[in-house]
Design an enzyme around this catalytic site. Sequence first.
Site, PDB file in Angstrom:
ATOM      1  N   ARG A 247       0.845  -1.189   0.000  1.00 53.04           N
ATOM      2  CA  ARG A 247       0.000   0.000   0.000  1.00 53.04           C
ATOM      3  C   ARG A 247       0.882   1.241   0.000  1.00 53.04           C
ATOM      4  NH1 ARG A 247      -3.015  -3.038  -1.580  1.00 53.04           N
ATOM      5  NH2 ARG A 247      -5.142  -3.578  -0.902  1.00 53.04           N
ATOM      6  N   GLU A 276      -4.583   7.080  -5.923  1.00 48.68           N
ATOM      7  CA  GLU A 276      -4.681   6.291  -7.155  1.00 48.68           C
ATOM      8  C   GLU A 276      -5.992   6.592  -7.852  1.00 48.68           C
ATOM      9  OE1 GLU A 276      -4.028   2.145  -6.361  1.00 48.68           O
ATOM     10  OE2 GLU A 276      -2.117   2.489  -5.345  1.00 48.68           O
ATOM     11  N   HIS A 296      -0.322   0.083 -10.115  1.00 47.81           N
ATOM     12  CA  HIS A 296      -1.022  -0.883  -9.267  1.00 47.81           C
ATOM     13  C   HIS A 296      -1.470  -2.099 -10.086  1.00 47.81           C
ATOM     14  CE1 HIS A 296      -3.411  -1.298  -5.274  1.00 47.81           C
ATOM     15  NE2 HIS A 296      -2.957  -2.469  -5.704  1.00 47.81           N
TER      16      HIS A 296
END
Length: 333
Positions: A247, A276, A296
Amino acid sequence: MGLEAPGVEMSLPRVAILDDYQGLALTLADWSGLDGRAEIVVFRDNLGPLDAAVEALAGFDMVCLMRERQAVSRALIERLPRLKCIVTTGVWNAAIDLEAASQRGIDVFGTSNGRGQRATAELTWGLILALARKIPAQDVGMRAGAWAGAPGRMLEGAVLGLVGFGTVAAMVAGYAHAFGMKVCATSRSRMARELPSHVKLMEPDRLFEAADVLSLHVRLTAETRGLIGPRQLRRMKRDALLVNTARGPLIDQAALIAALQSGEIGGAALDVFDQEPLPPGDPLREVGSNLILSPHMGYVTRETMADFHRQTRDVVAAWLNAGDPSSLAPRLA
């Protein structure tokens, strides 16, 4: 608890599939079985701030989430009176306010993790190799007409430090062992005797000092936020590499940028970020070649996404039948 029983006059329930960045939801899973039973709407882009999310989702009965790409806060839930069910991919989702959902009587279900953990471990290893051998920089140089770039480093004999030792970290440790690395880990929940024979348990500060490659594998909590800050970065070797596929907020972003620009550490690779999608003007995008950025993609493979979308479809179908999808997916609220 599903919708009204058949025979009750009502419009079709509306189902929103969120953050389908690659447009995979309707191609990797066959939703035709819901034709005439529900209106399926796919959102390719992130919905953005609260007001924009409220406007987009106001008319939906069900919302299907792709991991934690869209936050479902209490503020959002309270402004979506029509919302009755949330389906998230994965067995947990920290971006959903489960208490608020439960208080509203909203059903929340999660799919299995599918092959997402293995996919994340594989990407972690890919980023480690890319950093160690400077692969992205070599590619850029070649395309610009250069031939011989700066040499990378070997991994055999180097120390891999794992912060946290859950399922993904254990997989990464296996890859490192196969490459001849020495593997050390710090874990608050595991004793040394519980670790594989090729993994040595170590205190955090010693781990930061010893690691040639440091990889993060802990959940984001109030306690772990900012886990890697100026103090930890100063303890690392000047040529150490830092990888984060867990994270974003585990790392103090400003401190990392400063460490990379000053040469305090050798390089970093990030697959996760404080915000994000990462904004176009984010300072991370301006750091030099010793930083690798990935959007990601840890769990994002064709196989994992197919698992996620098919399981989501099955949960949606069961819920629309006024059944209990908990036999297909765990109930989170």
